[in-house]
Design a protein around this motif. Structure first.
Motif, PDB file in Angstrom:
ATOM      1  N   ASN A 114       4.669   6.223   4.271  1.00 46.49           N
ATOM      2  CA  ASN A 114       3.620   7.138   4.726  1.00 46.49           C
ATOM      3  C   ASN A 114       4.242   8.296   5.474  1.00 46.49           C
ATOM      4  O   ASN A 114       5.090   8.098   6.345  1.00 46.49           O
ATOM      5  N   THR A 148      -1.906  11.473   3.327  1.00 45.88           N
ATOM      6  CA  THR A 148      -3.330  11.230   3.503  1.00 45.88           C
ATOM      7  C   THR A 148      -4.080  12.542   3.521  1.00 45.88           C
ATOM      8  O   THR A 148      -3.694  13.466   4.229  1.00 45.88           O
ATOM      9  N   ASP A 176      -2.920   9.305  -0.522  1.00 47.61           N
ATOM     10  CA  ASP A 176      -3.404   8.087   0.129  1.00 47.61           C
ATOM     11  C   ASP A 176      -4.877   8.246   0.519  1.00 47.61           C
ATOM     12  O   ASP A 176      -5.343   9.361   0.752  1.00 47.61           O
ATOM     13  N   ASP A 177      -5.590   7.127   0.581  1.00 44.72           N
ATOM     14  CA  ASP A 177      -6.963   7.103   1.124  1.00 44.72           C
ATOM     15  C   ASP A 177      -7.888   8.082   0.421  1.00 44.72           C
ATOM     16  O   ASP A 177      -8.740   8.707   1.068  1.00 44.72           O
TER      17      ASP A 177
HETATM   18 MG    MG Z   1      -2.431   6.685   5.144  1.00 45.50          MG
END
Ligand code: MG
Ligand code: C2E
Ligand code: MG
Ligand code: MG
Length: 282
Positions: A114, A148, A176-177
């Motif tokens: 991440n 993200t 992400d997400d």
């Molecule tokens: Mg994330």
């Protein structure tokens, strides 16, 4: 010092403590000493190919423990690290550590790390990643960065340039997400993501017909764009069946495997390869 720190930090989780407004100050102080004091670590969660059932990748997730052993969740310490800039050093440490695991275990195809927008905006980030890869002798193609979508992350030209520099190193860029922010669709237009991770809330909403319709819509939209799809938060065999039915590419969640220490992720690999892995020093 250890004791004083321990006492300060122990207040973190007491909502009745008048000092608990100092929570983020305490975390900020802890983050400054976290690497040298060995309070920070990585755990790894397996990512499966839905079709073959094989482990395709591991996601690296950061853990922080107080000197007394209490865990501080990422939802608490990551925002503080981003605000104070500590994420730059922690992030470099995470990438170097992930590269070390890739070097030590040639059967791990990919590790995803991440990466915060703060890192992508920092000058010299791509160069520091190139250095970490070089030190470990690992090709960039074995590393993926998870970004993200978030409101705070406007489409900074610095960020876009950084992402294209990372792609030149062979690094995969994952979103992400997906679906949790407002910017997801504009991101898809601007950046060629190697994988899009659908936020677990959409899978969890599949208990209702409306929720399942929404989930299918999102999957359809991504598929029409030719996007490789990973669904997060798989917690049951029923959910896994739904992913098979919808021909989702990749699955991640507690049902597939919990985040675990590097020493134990060897068990995610098939026996023949595992045998080989056991012969490798970590
Ligand atoms: Mg994330
Ligand atoms: P994320 O990147 O979306 O990571 C997935 C989170 O979902 C992890 O929480 C993981 O433990 C959890 N999870 C996995 N499978 C399931 C499941 O089946 N059900 C449920 N309910 N949860 C599941 P974790 O480790 O607490 O991390 C939270 C967030 O903190 C991450 O969300 C990521 O945004 C951030 N984070 C973690 N490590 C790092 C890091 O090294 N750098 C940065 N910048 N952020 C990180
Ligand atoms: Mg992630
Ligand atoms: Mg996620």
């Amino acid at each position: 010092l250890a004791k004083a720190n321990g006492r300060n930090c122990a207040r973190l989780f007491d909502p009745n403590d008048p000092q608990s407004s100092d929570e983020s100050e305490n975390i900020a102080a802890l983050l400054k000493i976290a690497i040298e004091r060995d309070l920070v670590s990585l755990v790894f969660q397996p990512i499966l190919s839905v079709r073959s059932g094989q482990v395709e990748a591991l996601e690296a997730l950061m853990r922080l423990t107080m000197p007394d052993g209490t865990a501080v969740p990422p939802s608490l310490f990551i925002p503080v690290a981003e605000r104070t800039g500590a994420i730059l050093e922690l992030g470099r440490w995470a990438i170097r550590t992930a590269c070390g695991e890739l070097m030590a275990n040639e059967h791990i195809r990919t590790i995803s790390v991440n990466v915060s927008p703060v890192q992508l905006k920092a000058p010299g980030f791509a160069a520091s990643v190139a250095a970490a890869l070089g030190e470990a002798g690992v090709p960039g193609s074995r590393l993926a960065f998870e970004i993200t979508e978030g409101l705070e992350m406007e489409m900074h030209s610095d960020v876009l340039r950084c992402i294209s520099d990372l792609k030149l190193l062979g690094i995969k860029i994952w979103l992400d997400d997906f679906g949790t922010g407002f910017a997801g669709l504009s991101w898809l237009r601007l950046i060629d993501f190697d994988v899009v991770k659908v936020d677990r809330s959409f899978l969890h909403d599949c208990v209702s017909p409306r929720g399942q319709a929404m989930f299918r819509d999102i999957v359809g939209l991504l598929r029409n764009r030719g996007q490789k799809i990973l669904v997060e938060g798989v917690e049951s065999e029923e959910q896994m069946d739904l992913l098979r039915k919808l021909a989702i590419d990749l699955a991640q969640g507690f049902h597939v495997g919990r985040p675990a220490r590097a020493e134990s992720f060897r068990s995610f690999f098939p026996p023949s390869r595992r045998q080989k892995a056991l012969g490798n020093p970590l």
